[in-house]
Scaffold this motif. Structure first.
Motif: not given
Length: 113
Positions: A39-52
């Motif tokens: 998996l290559k992390l995108t801005e959307c991934h980071w949005t979810v990760i930061d929220f979690l």
């Protein structure tokens, strides 16, 4: 606990394969865990990760997918309503389980995982 060499350091993981210590996480570790999953992390991934991570740091438990969708769904899916399928498509190898693992949470909360 299992010690694994990842992102240039030794990190402990629990029996479920999640990071044993929440504070051991950093962006490099997230990138390495995602890369291991293809998996290559995108801005959307980071949005979810930061929220979690923020949610877990405050509540000391992972959020349910419903909580994620209500809180940041508009950021994940800007043009259509965010659904659980949108979140699962971001993390195709386990949905919330994979998202929580990459975010460094020692556990996950998801009834379908």
């Amino acid at each position: 606990m299992t010690a694994v060499q990842i992102a240039g350091r030794e990190v402990l993981f629990n029996k479920k394969g999640h990071l044993a210590q929440f504070q051991d996480w950093d962006n490099d570790l997230a990138e390495a865990l995602a890369a291991d999953d293809g998996l290559k992390l995108t801005e959307c991934h980071w949005t979810v990760i930061d929220f979690l991570r923020e949610y877990y740091a405050f509540h000391e438990m992972p959020p349910s997918p419903k909580v994620v969708i209500r809180a940041i769904g508009h950021e994940v899916s800007k043009h259509t309503p965010c659904t659980r399928k949108n979140l699962e498509s971001l993390f195709p190898n386990g949905g919330c389980r994979q998202a929580c693992r990459i975010a460094g949470l020692p556990e996950y909360y998801c009834h379908s995982c």
